[in-house]
Design a protein around this motif. Structure first.
Motif, short mmCIF file in Angstrom:
data_model
loop_
_atom_site.label_atom_id
_atom_site.label_comp_id
_atom_site.label_asym_id
_atom_site.label_seq_id
_atom_site.Cartn_x
_atom_site.Cartn_y
_atom_site.Cartn_z
N LEU A 1 0.81 -1.22 0.00
CA LEU A 1 0.00 0.00 0.00
C LEU A 1 0.85 1.27 0.00
N HIS A 2 2.14 1.15 0.35
CA HIS A 2 3.00 2.34 0.34
C HIS A 2 3.72 2.53 -1.00
N LYS A 3 3.41 1.65 -1.96
CA LYS A 3 4.12 1.69 -3.25
C LYS A 3 3.20 2.04 -4.41
N TRP A 4 2.03 2.62 -4.11
CA TRP A 4 1.11 2.91 -5.20
C TRP A 4 1.72 3.95 -6.14
N CYS A 5 1.39 3.80 -7.41
CA CYS A 5 2.04 4.63 -8.41
C CYS A 5 1.11 4.84 -9.61
N ALA A 6 1.17 6.03 -10.20
CA ALA A 6 0.37 6.36 -11.38
C ALA A 6 1.06 7.48 -12.13
N VAL A 7 0.55 7.78 -13.32
CA VAL A 7 1.01 8.97 -14.03
C VAL A 7 -0.12 9.99 -14.05
N LYS A 8 0.29 11.23 -14.20
CA LYS A 8 -0.67 12.35 -14.25
C LYS A 8 -0.45 13.12 -15.54
#
Length: 936
Positions: free
Chosen positions: A230-237
């Motif tokens: 849960l501390h490694k969530w990642c996305a692009v914006k």
């Protein structure tokens, strides 16, 4: 059932079938299975069910259920309890069991290895199980992809054993090494990282501001839900860049925030809030204008979509997953790959490794054509196509050497497995694949029975990782298949070594079995296609266009057409009739039914006069079953038994409180006496009902209950109906099998209600009977509406449409219905809980009224007053309805999942002495068993 003719051996499957055991065994096959994993096929029946279908059709009816379980591969029963640990699909039968089966076959059929035929063999489950017992096996299919898949899953593991892999490894390594040399420059990695996947979005040009817009319904990169992730969530914006008419990206990393947000310090980012595609419409981040769906598809067809690389999935030195934005070096490498592909297209040798076939305009391919994919090479971006075409070219390059160095079958085996590795690469590396951020993995393109175009898609690093990972998967499955077939020898067999039994594969339609002599087959076990459920030919073109380049000169009879054969395929393919006079669907259905009739006629021709035909069929609509039974009868068969096995995961069904509609029913057939003549329906009807009720206790004694009982009853019903033909009504009109189905349902409904009530059923209203029987049959709150209709017809006394509109017992939508809870019915004013206003149309209204009152008031006293005031306390029929409802509504051990009706009635019974005095109830100790399946 009628007594078999003296010359016709009675077989086990006509007497009984281990339905409950197989429901459990089928459940084990959900998930990883090397038989399914070797190569994609679009429908495979479970191996355990296929094994039981083959053995049940061969073994005599003198075999007991316990003996049958042992011959299937289970351990002997202990204290009367069957083996619940052995998984049949991965357990080859022991030599002792095979010998016993051969001994019994010799007694029954006059040969130790009878001939088993499946002319709709498809993925090969039925022949695979027949092969495991060393029988003579004839397996054919019209589709070449299916046939080479069967050869790879059966013929070559049996003939060459697991050591074949050592022979192939050197060729796999050569292709991989050579491909890495040629492709490495197009897949650069920075120091300290290894690129795994490139994440792409399709692009269009915004008609308002002319910006290039990447289209995606989500921008997630990593969203694994486990606590440690849960501390490694990642996305692009997306970052607007109107000046340069493009959209840039920013990488956002952090911990799970509120809802589906990523928390980065004081800020939170929701990747779902910046999507550029929603419900088919695009949105330009630069000008905020919507891009109409028609504009998107118009650009796709006229110019083709563009591609934008927005993130790269890497692993660091420790092997941990990470993400980064693309660098100039990454974009340059892609551009160079595109240029290299353009040059190679001009090379007459290399260009032959690029499929040039047009996409067939069909039912399932419309998804591709509407998005500008009109040739099969367009399902890739340029670098993906360069990668897989290079693999294809390299296999072609070594093919002549392989053929020269090995004997024919050995060379064919090596080339098929190399082709399968290529197929795995294509399935994992095209514009139809899907990146799953919740698991951080790549889902194959052919996961569904359709071509699902993906707006954002992954590209697997093609220099080495793609080929190596796919080779590992193919050969992991190959080794397991050798074990499944009991082939563990460490030495290659000579190419002329005779395999156990005799195994013959052919690529031909089931309607023309020209290579099989009359009366030469002992048993046919077959799984025919089901109307328009799966368009096999259209879907398998995805692989065919690549296999053809490698295998066409090895199997010229398989791969002589440009694409797979759609004209002879026995499916309802509406696209083939769009430009003809008449309704395309009706024409396609008639075409399918005509082809099935020809196939059954061929089965009749090749089957010996005392042989067995077992037809596996899976379709939700009653009309399809009527057509199937009629086709079998018209071909000259009588139906002697029917059995149903679930193909759903029962645990999932319990949680959803749904009834499975994915059941496979096995119809057992024999050749009808040609001198039987015709019969009158009025004469057959009482005999049919009596026989069904006579067999029902026998079925129940073998743990067949719920909807399985109704389905199994169709066997004796159809036996009575089909042993003489035609069957005529009093005016001389030919009757259809659907009347036999209806009588069987009615007989079982009457039998079950009498058994539940343990008394005369007089006085019970039809609505309450239907409600009780619905719970008893489906054991779930939700089930198909057509099944509700059929049960209503069996009970009689009311119009099925009134269940929802007038009586408000169900909600129905999209072909399914749901039993409403008492609280839901109260809100719809189906009844009143005010004792002075209450009028019971049916006993079920009284039951629901006291349940709703109890749940609303959370007290016994209002219920007690209601029962006294309305007179229900002294109503014997009401008390019997209470008692029967507690028997019929399933009890679930988990308190959180118990049905509200069952829990409330049980709680009230425990709390009220006056109810205990009138209602017999034994509190259950065990949790609700497996779910049931659909009634056609």
């Amino acid at each position: 059932m009628t007594e078999p003719k003296p010359t016709r051996p009675a077989v086990f499957i006509e007497k009984i079938f281990p339905v409950t055991l197989l429901n459990k065994q089928v459940y084990y096959e959900h998930g990883g299975n090397p038989f399914k994993g070797l190569h994609r096929w679009y429908s495979r029946k479970p191996l355990s069910f296929s094994r039981a279908s083959v053995l049940g059709s061969l073994l005599p009816d003198t075999v007991t259920m316990e003996e049958f379980e042992y011959l299937l591969g289970l351990n002997r029963r202990v204290a009367g309890h069957p083996d619940s640990t052995t998984k049949l699909y991965k357990t080859p039968p022991s030599p002792e069991r095979i010998k016993q089966v051969h001994d019994l076959c010799e007694q029954t059929w006059g040969t130790r290895t009878p001939t088993v035929l499946d002319a709709f063999a498809g993925g090969g489950s039925i022949p695979f199980e027949a092969v495991r017992y060393g029988l003579n096996v004839l397996a054919s299919d019209l589709n070449p992809v299916a046939v080479v898949t069967m050869k790879a899953a059966m013929e070559y593991p049996l003939k060459f054993g697991p050591d074949l892999q050592h022979e192939i490894d050197k060729w796999v390594k050569w292709v991989g090494d050579e491909a890495e040399k040629r492709l490495a420059e197009f897949f650069p990695s920075q120091e300290g990282e290894t690129v795994q996947n490139y994440l792409w979005a399709h692009t269009v040009v915004c008609p308002s501001c002319e910006s290039v817009v990447p289209l995606s319904p989500n921008w997630w990169l990593y969203k694994r839900p486990e606590k440690q992730n849960l501390h490694k969530w990642c996305a692009v914006k997306p970052i607007p860049n109107l000046a340069e008419k493009r959209v840039d990206f920013e990488l956002v990393k952090g911990s799970k925030g509120k809802g589906s947000t990523i928390q980065t310090g004081q800020d939170a980012y929701d990747p779902n809030s910046t999507v550029t595609l929603k419900e088919g419409e695009g949105k330009c981040p630069n000008c905020d204008e919507l891009i109409d769906e028609k504009v998107i598809y118009s650009q796709a067809k006229s110019e083709g979509f563009g591609f934008q690389l927005y993130a790269i999935y890497i692993r660091d030195k420790k092997g941990d997953i990470n993400f980064r934005l693309p660098l100039a070096r990454d974009l340059e490498a892609f551009g160079k790959a595109s240029e290299d592909l353009d040059s190679l297209r001009l090379d007459p040798v290399f260009s032959s490794s690029i499929p040039s076939s047009k996409v067939f305009a069909g039912d399932k391919t419309d998804e591709l054509l509407n998005r500008g994919i009109d040739y099969w090479d367009k399902i890739f971006n340029p670098r993906q196509l360069l990668t897989v075409s290079t693999y294809h070219f390299l296999i072609q390059d070594i093919k002549e050497k392989i053929i020269k160095n090995y004997q024919s079958d050995h060379a064919s085996a090596i080339l098929i497995y190399l082709a399968f590795i290529l197929d795995q690469c294509i399935d994992k590396n095209c514009r139809l694949t899907n990146y799953d951020s919740s698991r951080a993995n790549v889902a194959r393109a052919t996961a569904q029975h359709a071509f699902g175009f993906m707006w954002n898609y992954p590209e697997v690093s093609g220099a080495g990782r793609l080929w190596k990972s796919c080779a590992k998967k193919v050969f992991g499955n190959f080794q397991s298949l050798c074990s499944y077939l009991g082939r563990t020898s460490n030495q290659l067999l000579p190419s002329d070594k005779t395999m156990p039994g005799n195994l013959v594969f052919s690529c031909s339609p089931a309607s023309n079995l020209f290579s099989i002599s009359d009366l030469s087959v002992d048993v046919v076990v077959t799984d025919p296609p089901y109307y328009k459920t799966i368009q096999y030919a259209e879907l398998s073109d995805f692989f065919y266009v690549w296999q053809k380049g490698i295998l066409s000169d090895i199997y010229p009879d398989f791969f002589w057409m440009e694409l797979t054969d759609k004209n002879q395929e026995a499916v309802t393919n509406i696209s083939r009739f769009r430009n003809m006079d008449g309704n395309p669907e009706e024409l396609a259905n008639r075409d399918y039914e005509a082809k099935m009739a020809l196939a059954f006629a061929e089965y009749f021709r090749v089957l010996r006069d005392d042989g067995v035909l077992a037809v596996q069929f899976n379709h939700k609509e009653t009309g399809a079953w009527d057509v199937l039974a009629k086709s079998l009868i018209d071909a000259g068969f009588e139906i002697t038994a029917s059995w149903a096995v679930s193909t759903e995961n029962p645990q999932n069904l319990h949680q959803a409180q749904k009834n499975s509609v994915s059941s496979t029913v096995l119809l057992v057939c024999r050749k009808r006496d040609p001198n039987a003549g015709s019969a009158w329906w009025d004469d057959l009807r009482p005999e049919l009902a009596n026989l069904v009720e006579q067999r029902a206790p026998e079925f129940e004694a073998n743990d067949i209950g719920g909807i399985d009982l109704y389905l199994s009853a169709f066997g004796p019903a159809l036996n009575v109906f089909s042993r003489a033909w035609p069957v005529l009504d009093s005016s001389g009109v030919e009757m259809r099998p659907e009347v036999a189905f209806g009588e069987a349902r009615k007989a079982i409904a009457n039998y079950r209600f009498r058994k539940l009530l343990e008394a005369d059923t007089a006085g019970f209203d039809p609505l309450t009977q239907w409600y009780i029987l619905a719970w008893d049959a489906f054991r779930a709150r939700e089930f198909p509406f057509d099944e509700a209709r059929q049960l209503a017809l069996a009970v009689g006394g009311f119009n099925v449409s009134d269940l929802a509109k007038t009586h408000k017992l169900i909600d129905s939508a999209s072909g399914t219905c749901k039993l409403l809870t008492p609280q839901q019915r109260l809100k719809k004013r189906a009844f009143s809980t005010n004792p002075d206003e209450f009028t019971a149309i049916a006993l079920v209204d009284g039951l629901h009224a006291i349940i709703a009152l109890y749940l609303e008031e959370q007290s016994i006293d209002p219920v007690r007053r209601f029962l006294k005031t309305t007179g229900l306390l002294s109503n014997d029929l009401f008390m019997r309805a209470w008692e029967v409802a507690l028997k019929a509504i399933p009890h679930i051990g988990d308190e959180r999942k118990r049905m509200v009706e069952e829990k409330a009635l049980a709680d009230l019974w425990l709390a009220m002495d006056e109810i205990q005095a009138k209602v017999l109830y034994v509190q259950p100790e065990l949790a609700f068993e497996e779910g049931q399946m659909g009634l056609f």
